[in-house]
Design an enzyme around this catalytic site. Structure first.
Site, PDB file in Angstrom:
ATOM      1  CE1 TYR A   1      42.476   8.602  24.380  1.00  0.00           C
ATOM      2  CE2 TYR A   1      42.727   8.240  26.733  1.00  0.00           C
ATOM      3  CZ  TYR A   1      42.045   8.013  25.551  1.00  0.00           C
ATOM      4  OH  TYR A   1      40.926   7.205  25.553  1.00  0.00           O
TER       5      TYR A   1
ATOM      6  CB  SER B   1      39.489   8.099  28.791  1.00  0.00           C
ATOM      7  OG  SER B   1      40.529   7.354  29.410  1.00  0.00           O
TER       8      SER B   1
END
Length: 272
Positions: free
Chosen positions: A159, A146
């Site tokens: 996250y 990500s």
């Protein structure tokens, strides 16, 4: 003489997180390019539907249950995929979800669940396939990272920590696998329109979007589509032997401006 033997004609591939989003799009994309694919997710019914569609379109696919937070589930997934498709040549590790919330308001259990899914789960998958790949002296392990691992974003601290840990793991794998013939890569999606995280109520999403804009993470409203990432992952997998994509970041292109650039006037803040 080539420095490396080319990829085999048939490259059985594991796709973790294949029930929706980037994983499902990647399964469809790779199958269309001739990769036999094993689709793994907790929602195995969705994987079954996708596998049936792939087979109708002429591809080779099987659907298998997979929960990356359970060691036995990962072991069984890899074992059954190998039995049905053959030795695993490619792993695409992208299982996971997104937890929205400020870190100081996030409990340790929720924080840990992100680490278990995105980091420990990816490690379980990798360690299940890497010994065979190293023995055969070829293979690709591709991890879905990500852009949050590269530039942390408010409301995504758990996250982001998990994805930052994943990036560190992949970087170490690249060093340790050097000379084995096995390639480790990571693909970092920018903001992507999938069901992951966006099913949350507006009262959870709205504060995050406001803080993203404040910290420069929301410059425009366009998002990537899952198919954009699927093509990027396919590019990594199909890169000829002799080179490899260590890291790839994919960002959404901004909408076209209403006026030509030469007519736009940039406004800078006044000096204090």
């Amino acid at each position: 003489m080539p420095r490396f033997e080319p990829h085999p004609a048939r490259r059985p591939t594991l796709i973790a997180g294949a029930s929706s989003g980037i994983g499902a799009a990647t399964a469809t994309e790779l199958a269309s390019r001739g990769f036999p694919v094993a689709l793994g997710a907790r929602r195995v019914d969705r994987c079954e539907q996708l596998a049936e569609q792939i087979r109708r379109d002429g591809g080779e696919a099987v659907a298998l249950p997979l929960d990356v937070t359970e060691a036995d589930s990962v072991t069984q997934f890899v074992h059954r995929a190998r039995e049905q498709l053959g030795d695993i040549e490619v792993l695409v590790a992208g299982a996971g979800d997104t937890f929205f919330g400020r870190l100081y308001e996030t409990g340790t259990e929720d924080f840990e669940s992100q680490i278990q899914t995105h980091l420990i789960g990816a490690n379980r998958l990798a360690t299940a396939v890497l010994p065979g790949m190293v023995k055969r002296r070829r293979g690709d392990v591709i991890f879905v990272g990500s852009d949050v691992a590269l530039r942390q974003r408010p409301h995504m601290g758990a996250y982001g920590a998990a994805k930052a840990g994943l990036l560190a793991m992949v970087t170490n794998l690249q060093m340790e696998l050097e000379g084995t013939g096995v390639r480790a890569s990571i693909v970092h999606p920018g903001p992507t329109q999938t069901g992951m995280g966006w099913s949350l109520p507006p009262e959870s999403i709205a504060p995050a979007l406001e803080d993203w804009a404040r910290w420069g993470h929301a410059r425009h409203a366009y998002f990537l589509r899952a198919a954009d990432l699927a093509r990027a992952i396919a590019f990594v997998a199909e890169t000829p032997r002799g080179g490899f994509v260590a890291s790839m970041e994919v960002q959404p292109e901004a909408p076209l401006s209403s006026a030509p650039r030469e007519r736009q006037q940039l406004k800078y803040p006044e000096a204090p």
